[in-house]
Design a protein around this motif. Sequence first.
Motif, mmCIF file in Angstrom:
data_model
loop_
_atom_site.group_PDB
_atom_site.id
_atom_site.type_symbol
_atom_site.label_atom_id
_atom_site.label_comp_id
_atom_site.label_asym_id
_atom_site.label_seq_id
_atom_site.Cartn_x
_atom_site.Cartn_y
_atom_site.Cartn_z
ATOM 1 N N ASP A 1 44.914 40.344 41.117
ATOM 2 C CA ASP A 1 45.713 39.680 42.876
ATOM 3 C C ASP A 1 45.919 38.407 42.756
ATOM 4 O O ASP A 1 46.671 37.826 43.507
ATOM 5 C CB ASP A 1 44.427 40.178 43.545
ATOM 6 C CG ASP A 1 44.833 41.113 43.985
ATOM 7 O OD1 ASP A 1 45.324 42.163 43.531
ATOM 8 O OD2 ASP A 1 43.508 42.393 44.651
ATOM 9 N N THR A 2 44.621 37.675 42.360
ATOM 10 C CA THR A 2 44.446 36.288 42.445
ATOM 11 C C THR A 2 45.750 35.539 41.401
ATOM 12 O O THR A 2 46.405 34.364 41.616
ATOM 13 C CB THR A 2 43.023 35.194 41.712
ATOM 14 O OG1 THR A 2 42.234 35.947 42.298
ATOM 15 C CG2 THR A 2 43.126 33.960 41.444
ATOM 16 N N LEU B 1 51.337 32.706 40.925
ATOM 17 C CA LEU B 1 52.522 32.926 40.369
ATOM 18 C C LEU B 1 53.660 32.982 41.414
ATOM 19 O O LEU B 1 54.855 32.232 41.067
ATOM 20 C CB LEU B 1 52.569 34.335 39.532
ATOM 21 C CG LEU B 1 51.795 34.518 37.519
ATOM 22 C CD1 LEU B 1 52.140 35.672 37.532
ATOM 23 C CD2 LEU B 1 52.160 33.121 37.684
ATOM 24 N N ASP B 2 53.069 33.790 42.621
ATOM 25 C CA ASP B 2 53.720 33.281 43.571
ATOM 26 C C ASP B 2 53.850 32.357 44.565
ATOM 27 O O ASP B 2 54.953 32.021 45.369
ATOM 28 C CB ASP B 2 53.530 34.891 44.501
ATOM 29 C CG ASP B 2 53.580 35.817 44.353
ATOM 30 O OD1 ASP B 2 54.455 36.372 43.113
ATOM 31 O OD2 ASP B 2 53.018 36.990 44.665
ATOM 32 N N ASN B 3 53.635 31.142 44.359
ATOM 33 C CA ASN B 3 52.329 30.710 45.167
ATOM 34 C C ASN B 3 53.312 28.843 44.870
ATOM 35 O O ASN B 3 53.060 28.101 45.300
ATOM 36 C CB ASN B 3 51.654 29.907 45.561
ATOM 37 C CG ASN B 3 50.956 30.533 46.641
ATOM 38 O OD1 ASN B 3 52.246 30.856 47.765
ATOM 39 N ND2 ASN B 3 50.347 31.919 46.828
ATOM 40 N N LEU C 1 39.081 30.318 43.030
ATOM 41 C CA LEU C 1 40.522 29.980 42.458
ATOM 42 C C LEU C 1 41.752 29.899 43.636
ATOM 43 O O LEU C 1 42.526 29.208 43.662
ATOM 44 C CB LEU C 1 40.482 30.646 40.786
ATOM 45 C CG LEU C 1 41.499 30.020 39.899
ATOM 46 C CD1 LEU C 1 41.266 28.993 39.957
ATOM 47 C CD2 LEU C 1 41.704 31.061 38.972
ATOM 48 N N GLU C 2 41.173 31.880 43.739
ATOM 49 C CA GLU C 2 42.636 31.066 45.347
ATOM 50 C C GLU C 2 42.675 30.951 46.132
ATOM 51 O O GLU C 2 43.284 30.755 46.788
ATOM 52 C CB GLU C 2 42.961 33.489 45.209
ATOM 53 C CG GLU C 2 43.479 33.720 46.307
ATOM 54 C CD GLU C 2 43.481 34.964 46.736
ATOM 55 O OE1 GLU C 2 44.239 35.408 47.367
ATOM 56 O OE2 GLU C 2 43.224 35.579 45.642
ATOM 57 N N SER D 1 29.857 36.085 39.263
ATOM 58 C CA SER D 1 31.144 37.308 38.076
ATOM 59 C C SER D 1 31.836 36.681 38.622
ATOM 60 O O SER D 1 32.721 35.675 38.892
ATOM 61 C CB SER D 1 30.548 38.142 39.070
ATOM 62 O OG SER D 1 31.055 38.010 40.281
ATOM 63 N N PRO D 2 33.194 36.961 37.573
ATOM 64 C CA PRO D 2 34.818 37.145 37.247
ATOM 65 C C PRO D 2 35.346 36.930 38.396
ATOM 66 O O PRO D 2 35.656 36.654 38.752
ATOM 67 C CB PRO D 2 35.408 38.217 36.196
ATOM 68 C CG PRO D 2 34.026 38.044 35.393
ATOM 69 C CD PRO D 2 32.956 38.116 36.383
ATOM 70 N N LYS D 3 34.806 37.929 39.301
ATOM 71 C CA LYS D 3 35.345 38.749 40.723
ATOM 72 C C LYS D 3 35.621 37.558 41.944
ATOM 73 O O LYS D 3 35.938 36.791 42.523
ATOM 74 C CB LYS D 3 34.715 39.800 41.245
ATOM 75 C CG LYS D 3 35.535 40.224 42.693
ATOM 76 C CD LYS D 3 34.664 41.709 42.201
ATOM 77 C CE LYS D 3 35.124 42.158 44.130
ATOM 78 N NZ LYS D 3 34.408 43.183 44.293
ATOM 79 N N ALA D 4 33.921 36.343 41.513
ATOM 80 C CA ALA D 4 34.180 35.548 42.417
ATOM 81 C C ALA D 4 34.709 34.239 42.198
ATOM 82 O O ALA D 4 34.937 33.382 42.713
ATOM 83 C CB ALA D 4 32.073 35.164 42.085
#
Length: 588
Positions: free
Chosen positions: A266-267, A272-274, A329-330, A321-324
């Motif tokens: 999702d990030t 890619l979209d922004n 990052l997002e 975690s990678p999730k955090a």
Amino acid sequence: MAIIKHAARQTLGQLIGANNPVVTVPDDSQRQYAWSKKEVDTYWEDIQKFRIARETGKESASEYFIGPIVTITDEHVKSRSLLDGQQRLTTSTILIAVIRDILWRMDSPESRATANNMQRDYIARKAGRREPMEYFLVLSLFDRDFFRDFIQDWNETSGSTRGAEESKRPSHKLIREAYSNFESKISSQLSVFPDEDSRLDWLDSLYECLIKGLVFVEIQTPTSSDANEVFETINSRGKDLSTVDLVRNFLMEKSRDESSKKRVNDTWRVLLDNFEKREEIERFLRHFWVARHGDVKSHSLYATIRGELTEEFSKIPQTYSPKAFAAELESASLRYVDLIHCSTGIEEFDDALADIKALNADALHPLLLAASERNDYTELQELIEACLSYYVRWTVIGTRESTVLEENIFGVAKEFSGGAGCASILRRVCNWIPDNDTFKAAFEEASLPKASQARHILGKIEARLRVQAGVDELTVAGPGKVHVENIYPQQPDAEFRLDEHEVWVHRIGNLTLLNGRKNPNLTNRPYPEKCQTYEDSALLVSTDTGIERLWDSSRGQWSPKGIRARQIELAGIALEVWPDANYWSRPV
């Protein structure tokens, strides 16, 4: 060490043909389509050289090795997940699709039958009327739907794809550009042939080169970790290395559950979209890391991120975690987009961001990124103004070591992320701003050969002149509407050329702004032939700064003394435009 199960020679037709296992780019690895015109042009040129050599019939020219690919292949080779080779296989599929579409438009029974066969054999087909479409190359989730709509879902009756909506994603634009590039090149080649048979023969030769002549070595590995290790080794040097892609692969590898993997993907969708360009994503990732950890060079960014995050993710219990990391990052990316596009919605702050953009002062972004995490943009106005004064006084006019400025800015960015307050960081930046005597002395001797920097510096001086004169506010337009004019010309007639031409031609005292595009026939003339242009200008930097001093009318020559005198006056104005530390009323 990675386990390699098998390495096999494969033609393009054996990799993506109808009777072979489907090649799939897994969602939890690899990058999007990334070949620009440069790589597509190189690919085309290589294919054309190979096609011409192949027509000689020499055995040595029968095949063209295009490099290795890395797959995760199951025990019975019924499925293949592609870890390396996506760019080459995607580009090859695009080229086949272009040949297919051109054949269809030739509108003969033979050409249309050939087009349909190409589609069924090497792009996609249906096993039955009610069966779903089978795609021989399946891209990852970021490009999959677009690639199918634009390239693969082809109607054999109408000879067209379903089409795809315009997309802002850089990879989608590159797929469109690659298609158009190939279409233009093939159309140009076909235009020299007098009849359809000749055109069909040429297209058939090109098609045979692709399907039977392009040769890969497929490196088959049993697991994703083995494939990733081979992928990173192959891409450790050269174009295919992408820090952004490698970081995503690493985060997917370290994610312990599907929820974490989804968060990472999702990030990446947001990135890619922004961002309009892939280079912007690369720059953001470095600035994000710099804002938190201090300076790191681009070439070592991935190794640094991997090393430090591996240590963090391995702690027991796992506190980070990678999730955090993906969530942080997002969030940062959304603020970074506002910074680089000057779109925070705060007019005064956006104007300062536009100044950073005009000066190419990217080194200031990590500090602003760190500062904006816990502060409103309105609270950062003094900081951004001080940073601009620092940048102009130190780098643009002072021409001092930019690495020193970067080290300073990156260091306080890290302090900001660590909890430092805005006031203390502002004091630190103010301490680095060169004082008035130093700046004035540097300005009086400065040259600005870069038109973009000169336009910005003169534009800010123009704005200050209008404030002093109490006249209407005016924003100096960009290139095309306002140009930088060398009053003493860059290419004067020999009789008017100064002995130290290079010393004076780009000095700030010799530069001004004029409305409209530059007129070379006028700009290279002596002063008497163009003085009316300056007098009629709407810009005060041309009418009220003593340009006439640059011409010695008694000698009929240009005057270095006049250039210097005008520059000294402009230096006095510059002191007000880019003030020293005292302006912010902070102890230093």
